[in-house]
Structures are given as structure tokens and as C-alpha cells.
Design an enzyme around this catalytic site. Structure first.
Site, PDB file in Angstrom:
ATOM      1  CG  PHE A 194     -11.150   1.031   2.793  1.00  0.00           C
ATOM      2  CD1 PHE A 194      -9.994   1.773   2.954  1.00  0.00           C
ATOM      3  CD2 PHE A 194     -11.047  -0.347   2.702  1.00  0.00           C
ATOM      4  CE1 PHE A 194      -8.751   1.151   3.027  1.00  0.00           C
ATOM      5  CE2 PHE A 194      -9.815  -0.983   2.771  1.00  0.00           C
ATOM      6  CZ  PHE A 194      -8.667  -0.233   2.933  1.00  0.00           C
TER       7      PHE A 194
ATOM      8  CG  HIS B   4       5.742  -0.739   0.064  1.00  0.00           C
ATOM      9  ND1 HIS B   4       6.137   0.564   0.200  1.00  0.00           N
ATOM     10  CD2 HIS B   4       4.846  -0.757  -0.951  1.00  0.00           C
ATOM     11  CE1 HIS B   4       5.511   1.309  -0.691  1.00  0.00           C
ATOM     12  NE2 HIS B   4       4.724   0.536  -1.404  1.00  0.00           N
TER      13      HIS B   4
END
Length: 159
Positions: free
Chosen positions: A121, A96
């Protein structure tokens, strides 16, 4: 040099007056004990550089995966000049982590290019919570600070 060897929150260089610019900050609520200090660090840097509190718009999203859409919503707002994305993904036992990190990095890049605005970011991608805390105001500085500095430096290139 890796950030494990250096506190990158200190920087040098002049940043011009950007007090009329508007900054959006999108914050993931997941891992809030990490993302909130990132947000506080980013705001502190913006205020220190003369950005009025009224020119800082915060939007929360449930998790790091949703940062891209939150960033797009902020980038679409009239008057928002830059967007800072703050989140934290911590490696677990499944893949994940890889899917989330890949999706959000591509998504943020796409928002940058689509709106021709800095979309920063500011996402921690760590192996464990200790590494995340170290980068959210701990021994490796505050990556929220660094994200705000990056936004300021990118906007400075537009004047």
C-alpha cells in the site's frame, strides 16, 4: 510518532539478494505530479538493491480506486513476486475521499491474501497537495521509496 515528525525514507537493515525476483508496480495516473515521483522513488530503491530494470513491470491505471484491480492483474502474472501500489487521494469537499481510501485499502489487502504475495500500500491520503508533495520526495521523504523497501523486506521473509 507521526510521519510529520520524521522522514521515514531512511532505513537500516540488511536486505538479501533478491535480484531474481520480479516486482510489479501499479501507478495511478490521477494526481500524476505526485504519483510519478512515487514511482521514480520506488524504482530507484529497487535498482539500488540489485533488481534489474527488466524485473520491474509497470502498469498504469486511471485512478487510485483502480489500483486494486491493477494489482490483481499483476499478481496473476506468472513470475511476479510482489506488487507495489502507488496512488494519491487528496481530501476534497465531499465524502468521496473516504469512500476511495476505504475501498482501495480493503482491495489491496484482499489481493495480498488472495495471491499470498506482498501487495504494498503506497497510497498517499492527504488533506492537501502540499502534504502530498512533502511525501513524494519532499521534506517527509518519498513514500514510493518506503513502499519499495517494504516489498523488499516482505520478499526477504520468503527466502
Amino acid at each position: 510518532m507521526s510521519s510529520a515528525d520524521k522522514n521515514l525514507s531512511s532505513y537500516s537493515g540488511e536486505i538479501p539478494n533478491l535480484s531474481s525476483r520480479v516486482f510489479g508496480i501499479v501507478v495511478a495516473e490521477w494526481n500524476e505530479e505526485i504519483t510519478e515521483p512515487l514511482y521514480e522513488g520506488a524504482v530507484e530503491v529497487l535498482l539500488k538493491h540489485g533488481i534489474p530494470k527488466a524485473n520491474i513491470i509497470r502498469t498504469n491505471v486511471p485512478g487510485t480506486f483502480e489500483l486494486s484491480l491493477g494489482a490483481q492483474w499483476l499478481a496473476m502474472k506468472k513470475g511476479v513476486d510482489a506488487v507495489i501500489c502507488l496512488g494519491c487521494v487528496i481530501q476534497g469537499e465531499t465524502r468521496h475521499f473516504d469512500f476511495i481510501c476505504n475501498a482501495v485499502s480493503i482491495g489491496i489487502t484482499e489481493v495480498n491474501l488472495k495471491f499470498n504475495k506482498p501487495v504494498i500500500f503506497g497510497v498517499l491520503t492527504t488533506d492537501n497537495k502540499e502534504q502530498a508533495f512533502d511525501r513524494a520526495g519532499g521534506k517527509h521523504g518519498n513514500k514510493g521509496d518506503e513502499a519499495a523497501i517494504t516489498a523488499l523486506k516482505m520478499l526477504a521473509q520468503t527466502i
